[in-house]
Scaffold this motif. Sequence first.
Motif, PDB file in Angstrom:
ATOM      1  N   LYS A 176       3.517  10.468  -7.548  1.00  0.00           N
ATOM      2  CA  LYS A 176       1.817   9.357  -6.954  1.00  0.00           C
ATOM      3  C   LYS A 176       2.141   8.007  -6.398  1.00  0.00           C
ATOM      4  CE  LYS A 176      -0.117  12.107 -10.700  1.00  0.00           C
ATOM      5  NZ  LYS A 176      -1.254  11.400 -11.678  1.00  0.00           N
ATOM      6  N   LEU A 177       1.868   7.968  -4.629  1.00  0.00           N
ATOM      7  CA  LEU A 177       1.101   6.559  -4.346  1.00  0.00           C
ATOM      8  C   LEU A 177       0.114   6.101  -4.836  1.00  0.00           C
ATOM      9  CD1 LEU A 177       2.663   8.511  -0.726  1.00  0.00           C
ATOM     10  CD2 LEU A 177       3.827   7.074  -2.773  1.00  0.00           C
ATOM     11  N   LEU A 178       0.129   4.541  -5.023  1.00  0.00           N
ATOM     12  CA  LEU A 178      -1.493   4.124  -5.506  1.00  0.00           C
ATOM     13  C   LEU A 178      -1.792   2.960  -3.823  1.00  0.00           C
ATOM     14  CD1 LEU A 178      -0.213   3.040  -8.629  1.00  0.00           C
ATOM     15  CD2 LEU A 178      -1.527   4.326  -8.801  1.00  0.00           C
ATOM     16  N   ARG A 179      -2.836   3.008  -3.562  1.00  0.00           N
ATOM     17  CA  ARG A 179      -3.879   2.022  -2.600  1.00  0.00           C
ATOM     18  C   ARG A 179      -5.027   1.464  -3.103  1.00  0.00           C
ATOM     19  NH1 ARG A 179      -3.418   2.076   3.238  1.00  0.00           N
ATOM     20  NH2 ARG A 179      -1.570   3.071   3.136  1.00  0.00           N
ATOM     21  N   LEU A 180      -5.092  -0.041  -3.030  1.00  0.00           N
ATOM     22  CA  LEU A 180      -6.171  -0.414  -3.179  1.00  0.00           C
ATOM     23  C   LEU A 180      -8.016   0.041  -2.817  1.00  0.00           C
ATOM     24  CD1 LEU A 180      -5.792  -4.230  -3.715  1.00  0.00           C
ATOM     25  CD2 LEU A 180      -5.456  -2.741  -5.219  1.00  0.00           C
ATOM     26  N   THR A 181      -8.304   0.866  -3.462  1.00  0.00           N
ATOM     27  CA  THR A 181      -9.779   0.389  -2.310  1.00  0.00           C
ATOM     28  C   THR A 181     -10.362  -0.998  -1.575  1.00  0.00           C
ATOM     29  OG1 THR A 181     -11.479  -0.294  -4.344  1.00  0.00           O
ATOM     30  CG2 THR A 181     -10.246   2.410  -4.177  1.00  0.00           C
ATOM     31  N   ALA A 182     -11.752  -0.556  -1.000  1.00  0.00           N
ATOM     32  CA  ALA A 182     -12.317  -1.962  -0.952  1.00  0.00           C
ATOM     33  C   ALA A 182     -12.956  -3.274  -1.754  1.00  0.00           C
ATOM     34  CB  ALA A 182     -13.572  -2.224   0.161  1.00  0.00           C
ATOM     35  N   ALA A 183     -12.781  -2.362  -2.716  1.00  0.00           N
ATOM     36  CA  ALA A 183     -13.300  -3.250  -3.972  1.00  0.00           C
ATOM     37  C   ALA A 183     -12.409  -3.554  -4.360  1.00  0.00           C
ATOM     38  CB  ALA A 183     -14.656  -1.978  -5.101  1.00  0.00           C
ATOM     39  N   GLY A 184     -11.249  -3.044  -4.980  1.00  0.00           N
ATOM     40  CA  GLY A 184      -9.707  -2.955  -5.545  1.00  0.00           C
ATOM     41  C   GLY A 184      -9.525  -3.926  -4.597  1.00  0.00           C
ATOM     42  N   GLU A 193      -9.699   4.875 -13.167  1.00  0.00           N
ATOM     43  CA  GLU A 193     -11.041   5.516 -12.910  1.00  0.00           C
ATOM     44  C   GLU A 193     -12.720   4.021 -12.610  1.00  0.00           C
ATOM     45  OE1 GLU A 193     -11.600   4.560 -17.606  1.00  0.00           O
ATOM     46  OE2 GLU A 193      -9.847   6.483 -17.907  1.00  0.00           O
ATOM     47  N   ARG A 194     -12.646   3.308 -12.000  1.00  0.00           N
ATOM     48  CA  ARG A 194     -13.486   1.961 -11.239  1.00  0.00           C
ATOM     49  C   ARG A 194     -12.828   2.573 -10.410  1.00  0.00           C
ATOM     50  NH1 ARG A 194     -13.606  -3.173 -14.841  1.00  0.00           N
ATOM     51  NH2 ARG A 194     -15.411  -3.807 -12.637  1.00  0.00           N
ATOM     52  N   LYS A 195     -12.789   3.042  -9.653  1.00  0.00           N
ATOM     53  CA  LYS A 195     -12.041   3.090  -8.401  1.00  0.00           C
ATOM     54  C   LYS A 195     -12.099   1.771  -7.630  1.00  0.00           C
ATOM     55  CE  LYS A 195     -15.001   6.870  -7.754  1.00  0.00           C
ATOM     56  NZ  LYS A 195     -13.731   8.221  -8.967  1.00  0.00           N
ATOM     57  N   LEU A 196     -10.839   1.197  -8.011  1.00  0.00           N
ATOM     58  CA  LEU A 196     -10.446  -0.127  -7.681  1.00  0.00           C
ATOM     59  C   LEU A 196      -8.748   0.642  -7.145  1.00  0.00           C
ATOM     60  CD1 LEU A 196     -11.447  -2.707 -10.243  1.00  0.00           C
ATOM     61  CD2 LEU A 196     -12.107  -2.415  -8.050  1.00  0.00           C
ATOM     62  N   VAL A 197      -8.207   1.573  -7.314  1.00  0.00           N
ATOM     63  CA  VAL A 197      -7.253   1.482  -6.439  1.00  0.00           C
ATOM     64  C   VAL A 197      -6.977   3.826  -6.572  1.00  0.00           C
ATOM     65  CG1 VAL A 197      -4.587   2.389  -7.619  1.00  0.00           C
ATOM     66  CG2 VAL A 197      -5.867   0.135  -7.933  1.00  0.00           C
ATOM     67  N   THR A 198      -6.837   3.837  -5.773  1.00  0.00           N
ATOM     68  CA  THR A 198      -6.257   5.688  -5.739  1.00  0.00           C
ATOM     69  C   THR A 198      -5.338   5.584  -5.638  1.00  0.00           C
ATOM     70  OG1 THR A 198      -6.042   5.084  -3.281  1.00  0.00           O
ATOM     71  CG2 THR A 198      -8.787   4.948  -3.484  1.00  0.00           C
ATOM     72  N   SER A 199      -5.235   7.457  -6.069  1.00  0.00           N
ATOM     73  CA  SER A 199      -3.775   7.691  -6.089  1.00  0.00           C
ATOM     74  C   SER A 199      -3.785   9.074  -5.370  1.00  0.00           C
ATOM     75  CB  SER A 199      -3.902   7.843  -8.136  1.00  0.00           C
ATOM     76  OG  SER A 199      -2.865   8.862  -7.811  1.00  0.00           O
ATOM     77  N   PRO A 229       1.045  -1.362  -0.289  1.00  0.00           N
ATOM     78  CA  PRO A 229      -0.009   0.076   0.245  1.00  0.00           C
ATOM     79  C   PRO A 229       1.088   1.291   0.018  1.00  0.00           C
ATOM     80  CG  PRO A 229      -0.828  -1.502   1.497  1.00  0.00           C
ATOM     81  CD  PRO A 229       0.669  -1.881   1.111  1.00  0.00           C
ATOM     82  N   ASP A 230       0.399   2.227  -1.142  1.00  0.00           N
ATOM     83  CA  ASP A 230       1.110   3.340  -1.003  1.00  0.00           C
ATOM     84  C   ASP A 230       2.589   3.422  -1.784  1.00  0.00           C
ATOM     85  OD1 ASP A 230      -0.666   4.887   0.079  1.00  0.00           O
ATOM     86  OD2 ASP A 230       0.064   4.916   2.179  1.00  0.00           O
ATOM     87  N   ILE A 231       2.463   2.557  -2.615  1.00  0.00           N
ATOM     88  CA  ILE A 231       3.652   2.092  -3.440  1.00  0.00           C
ATOM     89  C   ILE A 231       3.452   4.079  -4.784  1.00  0.00           C
ATOM     90  CG2 ILE A 231       2.362   0.962  -5.086  1.00  0.00           C
ATOM     91  CD1 ILE A 231       5.160  -1.092  -5.362  1.00  0.00           C
ATOM     92  N   ALA A 232       4.995   3.832  -4.903  1.00  0.00           N
ATOM     93  CA  ALA A 232       4.856   4.516  -5.630  1.00  0.00           C
ATOM     94  C   ALA A 232       4.881   4.268  -7.275  1.00  0.00           C
ATOM     95  CB  ALA A 232       6.564   5.346  -5.679  1.00  0.00           C
ATOM     96  N   ILE A 233       4.799   4.966  -8.335  1.00  0.00           N
ATOM     97  CA  ILE A 233       4.173   4.895  -9.067  1.00  0.00           C
ATOM     98  C   ILE A 233       5.344   3.340 -10.563  1.00  0.00           C
ATOM     99  CG2 ILE A 233       4.188   5.172 -11.840  1.00  0.00           C
ATOM    100  CD1 ILE A 233       1.201   6.798 -10.727  1.00  0.00           C
ATOM    101  N   GLY A 234       6.542   4.854  -9.854  1.00  0.00           N
ATOM    102  CA  GLY A 234       7.999   4.232 -10.404  1.00  0.00           C
ATOM    103  C   GLY A 234       8.702   2.889  -9.609  1.00  0.00           C
TER     104      GLY A 234
END
Length: 155
Positions: A106-114, A90-96, A63-68
Amino acid sequence: MAKTPQAAGLHRAALPKLHDLDAALELMYYGWRGMTLEADAYLAKQGLSRPHHRILYVVARRPDIAIGSLIEILGISKQALNRPLNLLLERKLVTSKRSPEQHRSKLLRLTAAGQRIEQRASDHERKVLREAFDRVGAPGTVAWMGVMEAIADNN
């Protein structure tokens, strides 16, 4: 789902062997396909595919992994990541979100749906692995892990 030797194209072709390691290569190809078949069918019902699952899998574990960093772990280009990641966003499976330390990152994290989709797709694959490990027993499992680690070390 009842499995037959011909189910879903999983039969192994009687291909001529051009090298003594061809049988091992074919088992890698067909084994991968056999492991991912149900997961890929589930993902397709969600409008997703293997690249989406790979992204979800890594982000779930970091969680909170950088895109790089994600690009580096996946071993793909930024261009190859762009389309599947944008769909997940777009599908709100990942947040940035912007990194507080590096505003350009940018840091990425899964949503509950993801998280649910990643869990279900990976569960299909874990089930196949569990059944195979149960079938070959502990010595076969240890041997398989050793071979896979040696191959993964080629990265």
